[in-house]
Design an enzyme around this catalytic site. Structure first.
Site, PDB file in Angstrom:
ATOM      1  N   PRO A 249      -1.160   6.335  18.089  1.00 43.67           N
ATOM      2  CA  PRO A 249      -1.263   5.500  16.888  1.00 43.67           C
ATOM      3  C   PRO A 249      -1.414   6.259  15.577  1.00 43.67           C
ATOM      4  O   PRO A 249      -1.646   5.637  14.543  1.00 43.67           O
ATOM      5  CB  PRO A 249      -2.513   4.669  17.175  1.00 43.67           C
TER       6      PRO A 249
ATOM      7  N   HIS B 220       0.850  -1.189   0.000  1.00 49.93           N
ATOM      8  CA  HIS B 220       0.000   0.000   0.000  1.00 49.93           C
ATOM      9  C   HIS B 220       0.886   1.239   0.000  1.00 49.93           C
ATOM     10  O   HIS B 220       1.846   1.319   0.774  1.00 49.93           O
ATOM     11  CB  HIS B 220      -0.904   0.014   1.230  1.00 49.93           C
TER      12      HIS B 220
ATOM     13  N   TYR C 288       6.866   8.915   6.973  1.00 45.20           N
ATOM     14  CA  TYR C 288       5.636   8.133   7.112  1.00 45.20           C
ATOM     15  C   TYR C 288       5.932   6.634   7.142  1.00 45.20           C
ATOM     16  O   TYR C 288       5.308   5.874   7.882  1.00 45.20           O
ATOM     17  CB  TYR C 288       4.704   8.482   5.965  1.00 45.20           C
TER      18      TYR C 288
ATOM     19  N   LYS D  71       3.592   3.398  14.215  1.00 46.80           N
ATOM     20  CA  LYS D  71       5.017   3.109  14.386  1.00 46.80           C
ATOM     21  C   LYS D  71       5.309   2.018  15.413  1.00 46.80           C
ATOM     22  O   LYS D  71       6.415   1.480  15.440  1.00 46.80           O
ATOM     23  CB  LYS D  71       5.755   4.383  14.821  1.00 46.80           C
TER      24      LYS D  71
ATOM     25  N   TYR E 128      -7.630  10.167   5.607  1.00 43.93           N
ATOM     26  CA  TYR E 128      -7.504  11.085   6.739  1.00 43.93           C
ATOM     27  C   TYR E 128      -8.444  12.259   6.494  1.00 43.93           C
ATOM     28  O   TYR E 128      -8.225  13.052   5.563  1.00 43.93           O
ATOM     29  CB  TYR E 128      -6.077  11.605   6.864  1.00 43.93           C
TER      30      TYR E 128
END
Length: 396
Positions: free
Chosen positions: A290, A68, A393, A294, A198
């Site tokens: 979260p 992804h 990211y 990570k 998001y």
């Protein structure tokens, strides 16, 4: 070697020690069934996949996971997508539910002769400053016991025996509350978009993360102190529609909510991560909010660093790696904390001071909203900003 906890850190560590011919036992307070069904994050960073590949532990994720590399931001100024897999250093995530990874690791560990004791609760670590530390436990039948080894690895979380056993005054605890609360949802429904979603909205953040073809995880910024069941399923879906601007960008596929959980976005770090013969890894070493996924990735990285250092010490008498373990891991932890904090500020309506913390609808200050909008516009238009985002990211 005694390893506390059968999460990603403990299992990877156990497997690598076993492969190096070093004797170890994993002590886990829960049942095997519980360990294999604990739903957690599912985004594995490129470096995590490389580590698992390097040690022959990635067969399951390559069969059952998928790559992804796209995220979509939805704001009052419209939506935009970042193909982060082609930005920065070109890294993509593998989407693979953490419980599936844990099941793979546990099965491999047991199939290759690894020792693990379920229903065994670690109570305390003793004599960590000596060459023979020990762990007192409550055994499956309720009787007390003591396990002794050359080293102990605390991979048993922030509330586990390893952290509780740290000598007073020997550590620095760093804790930060981002002032944000999430309602986490697991929905029995296919993903509604082919990207991580998001949504930044005046009523609060909403998130969409695919897990499998039939299950999707959603998040809603939530009123601090409110119960997970405070809203009906219909109201939850209606609010997701509003915040994700379904009227403008397409409807969400609704389904039964399998799971609800409320959690505050907080973070903490313990320094140092070594205390004589006791080492901390995974959530016992640090907890991250979260927002940037990570935690599991840091756990796998720390397990590899610790396994290599232990192999050098036990097989060759070289303690250089153990001496450097804390500093090496903390460098990665603080980098992850910084980016996680940046993501949290980017995505959320942060309550105004004096409102008791955790308020959502209409509670964000104008100043914060203006900064948030500026950051998003920069991320939308600046290639330099996009490359920085992509590298961090997927990086640990």
């Amino acid at each position: 070697m005694v390893v506390l906890g059968a999460g990603p850190a403990g299992l990877v560590l156990g497997l690598l020690l076993q492969a190096a011919g070093l004797d170890c036992v994993i002590l886990e307070r829960a049942s095997r069934a519980h360990v294999q069904t604990r739903a957690r994050a599912g985004f594995l960073a490129p470096n995590t996949v490389r580590i698992l590949d390097r040690h022959g532990l990635a067969d399951g994720l390559h069969r059952g996971g998928h790559r992804h590399g796209t995220c979509e931001f939805r704001t009052e100024d419209g939506r935009f997508r970042l193909d982060y897999g082609s930005l920065g250093q070109g890294g993509q995530h593998h989407v693979y539910p953490q419980q599936n990874l844990v099941t793979d690791l546990l099965t491999r560990y047991l199939d290759t002769g690894g020792r693990i004791r379920f229903h065994t609760e670690a109570l305390a670590v003793h004599d960590a400053d000596s060459a023979r530390p020990s762990v007192t436990t409550r055994e499956p039948d309720g009787r007390p016991a003591r396990w002794t080894a050359r080293y102990v690895a605390g991979c048993d979380g922030r509330h586990g025996a390893a952290r509780r056993s740290l000598p007073p005054g020997s550590v620095r605890h760093h804790h930060h509350d981002h002032g944000v609360t999430w309602l986490g949802l697991l929905a029995e429904t296919p993903p509604s978009l082919d990207a991580v979603g998001y949504a930044v909205h005046g009523r609060g953040f909403a998130g969409h993360m695919a897990r499998t073809a039939d299950v999707t995880r959603y998040y809603l910024q939530w009123q601090r102190g409110a119960h997970a069941d405070a809203w009906s399923e219909e109201r939850v879906w209606d609010e997701l529609d509003v915040r994700m601007r379904a009227a403008d960008h397409g409807p969400l596929q609704r389904g039964r909510l399998l799971e609800r959980a409320v959690f505050d976005l907080t973070c903490d770090v313990v320094e140092p991560l070594r205390h004589g013969s006791l080492f901390l890894a995974g959530d016992a070493a640090s907890l991250l909010a979260p927002a940037a996924a990570k935690g599991a990735n840091l756990a796998v990285l720390e397990a590899e660093i610790l396994a290599e250092a232990l192999a050098d010490a036990l097989a060759r008498g070289d303690t250089t790696g153990l001496d450097a373990y804390s500093d090496r891991c903390l460098a990665h932890i603080w980098r992850a904390q910084e980016f996680t904090g940046w993501m949290t500020r980017l995505l959320h309506a942060v309550p105004e001071q004096g409102r008791g913390g955790g308020g959502v609808a209409g509670a964000g200050s104008f100043f914060h909203a203006a900064l948030q909008r500026s950051r998003l516009n920069s991320l939308r238009t600046s290639r330099i900003h996009q490359d920085w985002f992509a590298e961090n990211y997927v990086g640990v």
